[in-house]
Scaffold this motif. Sequence first.
Motif, PDB file in Angstrom:
ATOM      1  N   ARG A 306       0.812  -1.214   0.000  1.00 38.06           N
ATOM      2  CA  ARG A 306       0.000   0.000   0.000  1.00 38.06           C
ATOM      3  C   ARG A 306       0.847   1.266   0.000  1.00 38.06           C
ATOM      4  O   ARG A 306       0.347   2.353  -0.286  1.00 38.06           O
ATOM      5  N   ASN A 307       2.115   1.128   0.349  1.00 40.29           N
ATOM      6  CA  ASN A 307       2.985   2.304   0.387  1.00 40.29           C
ATOM      7  C   ASN A 307       3.546   2.660  -0.982  1.00 40.29           C
ATOM      8  O   ASN A 307       4.153   3.717  -1.134  1.00 40.29           O
ATOM      9  N   GLY A 308       3.378   1.778  -1.950  1.00 35.10           N
ATOM     10  CA  GLY A 308       3.876   2.101  -3.280  1.00 35.10           C
ATOM     11  C   GLY A 308       4.314   0.876  -4.052  1.00 35.10           C
ATOM     12  O   GLY A 308       4.240  -0.266  -3.577  1.00 35.10           O
ATOM     13  N   ILE A 309       4.783   1.116  -5.259  1.00 38.02           N
ATOM     14  CA  ILE A 309       5.199   0.047  -6.171  1.00 38.02           C
ATOM     15  C   ILE A 309       6.678  -0.262  -5.943  1.00 38.02           C
ATOM     16  O   ILE A 309       7.504   0.650  -5.805  1.00 38.02           O
ATOM     17  N   ARG A 310       7.003  -1.557  -5.931  1.00 39.21           N
ATOM     18  CA  ARG A 310       8.389  -1.984  -5.844  1.00 39.21           C
ATOM     19  C   ARG A 310       8.507  -3.353  -6.514  1.00 39.21           C
ATOM     20  O   ARG A 310       8.127  -4.367  -5.946  1.00 39.21           O
ATOM     21  N   VAL A 311       9.016  -3.338  -7.737  1.00 34.17           N
ATOM     22  CA  VAL A 311       9.273  -4.567  -8.483  1.00 34.17           C
ATOM     23  C   VAL A 311      10.777  -4.729  -8.583  1.00 34.17           C
ATOM     24  O   VAL A 311      11.474  -3.838  -9.079  1.00 34.17           O
ATOM     25  N   VAL A 312      11.297  -5.850  -8.091  1.00 30.65           N
ATOM     26  CA  VAL A 312      12.738  -6.071  -8.008  1.00 30.65           C
ATOM     27  C   VAL A 312      13.158  -7.070  -9.084  1.00 30.65           C
ATOM     28  O   VAL A 312      12.617  -8.181  -9.151  1.00 30.65           O
ATOM     29  N   VAL A 313      14.108  -6.660  -9.907  1.00 33.17           N
ATOM     30  CA  VAL A 313      14.685  -7.532 -10.938  1.00 33.17           C
ATOM     31  C   VAL A 313      16.124  -7.808 -10.521  1.00 33.17           C
ATOM     32  O   VAL A 313      16.998  -6.952 -10.644  1.00 33.17           O
ATOM     33  N   GLU A 314      16.368  -8.991  -9.998  1.00 34.89           N
ATOM     34  CA  GLU A 314      17.714  -9.345  -9.549  1.00 34.89           C
ATOM     35  C   GLU A 314      18.520  -9.880 -10.726  1.00 34.89           C
ATOM     36  O   GLU A 314      18.044 -10.714 -11.501  1.00 34.89           O
ATOM     37  N   LEU A 315      19.761  -9.412 -10.840  1.00 35.53           N
ATOM     38  CA  LEU A 315      20.630  -9.792 -11.956  1.00 35.53           C
ATOM     39  C   LEU A 315      21.670 -10.811 -11.513  1.00 35.53           C
ATOM     40  O   LEU A 315      22.050 -10.870 -10.336  1.00 35.53           O
ATOM     41  N   LYS A 316      22.119 -11.582 -12.475  1.00 34.81           N
ATOM     42  CA  LYS A 316      23.198 -12.532 -12.203  1.00 34.81           C
ATOM     43  C   LYS A 316      24.506 -11.770 -11.985  1.00 34.81           C
ATOM     44  O   LYS A 316      24.655 -10.616 -12.392  1.00 34.81           O
ATOM     45  N   ARG A 317      25.437 -12.437 -11.359  1.00 31.23           N
ATOM     46  CA  ARG A 317      26.708 -11.780 -11.047  1.00 31.23           C
ATOM     47  C   ARG A 317      27.431 -11.287 -12.295  1.00 31.23           C
ATOM     48  O   ARG A 317      28.011 -10.211 -12.312  1.00 31.23           O
ATOM     49  N   ASN A 318      27.389 -12.109 -13.349  1.00 32.81           N
ATOM     50  CA  ASN A 318      28.154 -11.760 -14.555  1.00 32.81           C
ATOM     51  C   ASN A 318      27.335 -10.953 -15.558  1.00 32.81           C
ATOM     52  O   ASN A 318      27.774 -10.702 -16.668  1.00 32.81           O
ATOM     53  N   ALA A 319      26.126 -10.545 -15.173  1.00 36.74           N
ATOM     54  CA  ALA A 319      25.260  -9.812 -16.106  1.00 36.74           C
ATOM     55  C   ALA A 319      25.747  -8.381 -16.268  1.00 36.74           C
ATOM     56  O   ALA A 319      26.238  -7.756 -15.317  1.00 36.74           O
ATOM     57  N   ASN A 320      25.598  -7.854 -17.467  1.00 44.44           N
ATOM     58  CA  ASN A 320      25.898  -6.448 -17.726  1.00 44.44           C
ATOM     59  C   ASN A 320      24.636  -5.646 -17.383  1.00 44.44           C
ATOM     60  O   ASN A 320      23.628  -5.716 -18.082  1.00 44.44           O
ATOM     61  N   THR A 321      24.713  -4.895 -16.294  1.00 44.63           N
ATOM     62  CA  THR A 321      23.538  -4.177 -15.798  1.00 44.63           C
ATOM     63  C   THR A 321      22.989  -3.218 -16.842  1.00 44.63           C
ATOM     64  O   THR A 321      21.769  -3.095 -17.019  1.00 44.63           O
ATOM     65  N   ASP A 322      23.888  -2.519 -17.553  1.00 39.86           N
ATOM     66  CA  ASP A 322      23.450  -1.546 -18.556  1.00 39.86           C
ATOM     67  C   ASP A 322      22.670  -2.216 -19.678  1.00 39.86           C
ATOM     68  O   ASP A 322      21.672  -1.678 -20.166  1.00 39.86           O
ATOM     69  N   VAL A 323      23.108  -3.391 -20.091  1.00 38.46           N
ATOM     70  CA  VAL A 323      22.437  -4.084 -21.194  1.00 38.46           C
ATOM     71  C   VAL A 323      21.056  -4.580 -20.751  1.00 38.46           C
ATOM     72  O   VAL A 323      20.067  -4.416 -21.471  1.00 38.46           O
ATOM     73  N   VAL A 324      20.972  -5.171 -19.577  1.00 39.59           N
ATOM     74  CA  VAL A 324      19.665  -5.624 -19.076  1.00 39.59           C
ATOM     75  C   VAL A 324      18.725  -4.435 -18.930  1.00 39.59           C
ATOM     76  O   VAL A 324      17.545  -4.491 -19.298  1.00 39.59           O
ATOM     77  N   GLU A 325      19.252  -3.345 -18.395  1.00 39.44           N
ATOM     78  CA  GLU A 325      18.450  -2.130 -18.234  1.00 39.44           C
ATOM     79  C   GLU A 325      17.927  -1.650 -19.582  1.00 39.44           C
ATOM     80  O   GLU A 325      16.755  -1.282 -19.724  1.00 39.44           O
ATOM     81  N   ASN A 326      18.787  -1.665 -20.597  1.00 37.49           N
ATOM     82  CA  ASN A 326      18.385  -1.211 -21.920  1.00 37.49           C
ATOM     83  C   ASN A 326      17.318  -2.121 -22.521  1.00 37.49           C
ATOM     84  O   ASN A 326      16.360  -1.654 -23.138  1.00 37.49           O
ATOM     85  N   HIS A 327      17.465  -3.436 -22.334  1.00 44.88           N
ATOM     86  CA  HIS A 327      16.455  -4.367 -22.837  1.00 44.88           C
ATOM     87  C   HIS A 327      15.118  -4.163 -22.133  1.00 44.88           C
ATOM     88  O   HIS A 327      14.061  -4.239 -22.761  1.00 44.88           O
TER      89      HIS A 327
END
Length: 850
Positions: A306-327
């Motif tokens: 009720r306090n707000g939206i929070r969707v968590v996308v956990e990434l693998k250790r070797n994942a490129n955060t920028d690329v996942v974010e862009n996708h």
Amino acid sequence: MSSDAPDPDVPDDVANRVKNVRVDDEMEQSYIDYAMSVIAGRALPRVEDGLKPVHRRILYAMHEAGVTSGSSHRKSSNIVGDTMGDYHPHGDSPIYDALVRMAQDFSMRYPLVDGQGNFGSVDGDPAAAMRYTEARMASIAEELLTDIEKDTVDFQANYDDRLQEPTVLPSAFPNLLVNGSSGIAVGMSTNIPPHNLGEVIDATIHLIDNPDCTVLDLMDHVKGPDFPTAGNIVGRSAVKKAYQTGRGRVRMRAEYHVEEDDSGDSIVITELPYQQNKSKLVERIADDVRDEKLEGIRDLRDESDRNGIRVVVELKRNANTDVVENHLLESHLERTFGVINLALVDGQPKVLTLKEMLEEYVAHRKEVVRRRSEHDLAEAEDRAHILEGRLKALEQADEVVDAIQNSEDRDEAKDALKDDFGFTQAQADHIVRMQLGSLTSMETAEIEDEYEDVSARIERLEEILGSESELLSVIKDELREIKDEYADERRTSFIEDTGTVTDEDLIPEEDVVVVLSEQDYIKRVPADTFDPQHRGGKGIIGTDLKDEDRVSAVFTASTHDYLLCFTNQGQVYKLKTYEVPEMSRTARGTSAVNILDLDDGEEISAVVTADDLDFEADEEYLTMVTRHGYVKRTTVGEFENILSTGIIAIDLQDGDELADVEVTGGNHDVVLGSERGMAIRFDETDVRAMGRTARGVHGMNLEGEDRVVGVAAVEPDDDRTLLTVTEFGFGKRTALDEYRKQSRNGKGLVDIKTGDRNGSVVSLDTVADGDNLVVMSEEGQIIRMPVDEVSTYGRNTKGVKIMDVEEGDEVADVCVYTPIEADDEKDENGEDGEDGEDGEDGEDESADEA
């Protein structure tokens, strides 16, 4: 009875009243009537109050029933029933749906209904049945109906002529812009985004003060849409276009941030684009992860409350955060809001600019305030008239009382007052009803004070009606009061539009090693993962192979390279290096079918970087050689457009396979090398240019079971050397001038001795000082070294140990690249090979030339 007798119920002139019309004309007119009924009566809002008929009727029914913000909540079914029974005979479902939407704080920027119970959620959950929910008007909704009883708007008969309903509401604020609207009519639709109340009111006041202002001037106040679910708007150009033309496409982006911890990064989504279903968003992301369209995600959780939206996308250790974010941005976290500012103006649909919408609203409020002032003035004048009579009666109280006492009845008393004292009928009626207590001095003082107040009010109302500037001043003051009462901070932010962000923009350019296996596993590893070593070492593990799987190909490239991948079956595919998932050196890789549409038994045999190719040039070629010794040249322009399923690069026959491909410029020599250590050099122009589907011509005359392994391009006055590597890890460099030019289709010269120690040749390429050499075995061992580590010898020699290949293992492939940046050389686990007899220059004259 005769059948010819006339029917007594049919008039004699019925035939004269029948009209002959064309069916198409009647259908056209009937359809137009129906369309206009839908447009005006259901789907489009009026520009003045921003409401469709169903919303207006719900609010008016609640107003009439006293279900205001100060009352208790009323069952929704009761409100729907009143609305349907008195004003909107179109079924309870659409009425309740409209009521629910007006109560949803994620649908309306400023909800007009205060709901109690389950009114749905941002996950798309439906509201509870109307018998379970309760509702009342929100306080801001009452501002839409303020002064409706003062003849401020026109009324019309309801559907059964029993009651009157307003055609439009007085609307004390520009609701069309503030809450927006959406609807689909016949042949047209409207989609007006919500806005911040304070900004819209500021713009309205600015327009009143500056009627000649432009849309850009108004945009100094109205920054852009302000969505109830917050989020971001990407760029301002689309907003500007929508305000100037009435149409535009606004890009909305979710709000998110990256959280870092020891287990890996997490992308946390906290705000959504307007009208995006949260549960479906999570479901689509999960589907893409399952279908391997989205790499690098370890877990996905919806932690919203009720306090707000929070969707968590956990990434693998070797994942490129920028690329996942862009996708995620490309596929899930951005949406487009198509702005269509279509509303009813004087009963006709019209697309409006921002200024026109505010102008229509100001014109409406001028009419409302004028009619209200006229109504109030009439009431004030009536009251002043009564008060004048009372004051006059008080001045002659004794005489008035005597006249009333001496009368037979009320009517005679009224006549006496009119005849003897000059009172009007209204004054006489009031005086007769007065109580004796009102004759006290205190009552007299109160009447005098009231008369002064009413006189001042009359003067003010006459001033408003007599001056447009005063009338507009009233409108501005009331708008400021609304702003002070209901305005809040802006929710939606603006972020700069940097154009389309590609994965290439997010991935740093670096050299990588791409490894493929016979069972079609593929991966990329940063080249600097493998420290440079001295030649002769065993190297390190470069990939984890499944049982009975072996390395089939290895090549190096930059992450930004656009590659042409040629296969042994004569097909060519296109590939961006960064499309290959990056993994650790000990990882197995991912299935290549997700990246390249390879057939069974199809393997990559050559890779060409396309970034440096000039597809417009007529004198740049791809020179291909096959295992059976065929060679052909095709202009690079034929490979500019490659389908995702690949295209034919060469026609292969009789079990032949494509061995290697080189880029030549029309003035090169080419060197072909075979498994048994033979090499032939000839001018590339000996091979005429031909199309993609051609087989080519004979380039090398092979003996027995010998097969071609590669081709090298030699430039004029080339100071590079020819590198040859064999299957058991031996090799050498040789000066190019030791390979004299011959005619094509000869047997060539001895390049390197093969035999039991060296094994067959697996690779042939030209190298220069400063290049790096990567050698990989079929079992997955890999070694990287500067080519300077490989000694230079003449032809027809055995060479030196380059890689210590274990028994049962063989060199799978060799690649050469020039590093983007020179790496610091490190001597770790390097093991020098013994030159000894391996390096003896023992030329075999008898085998020198065939």
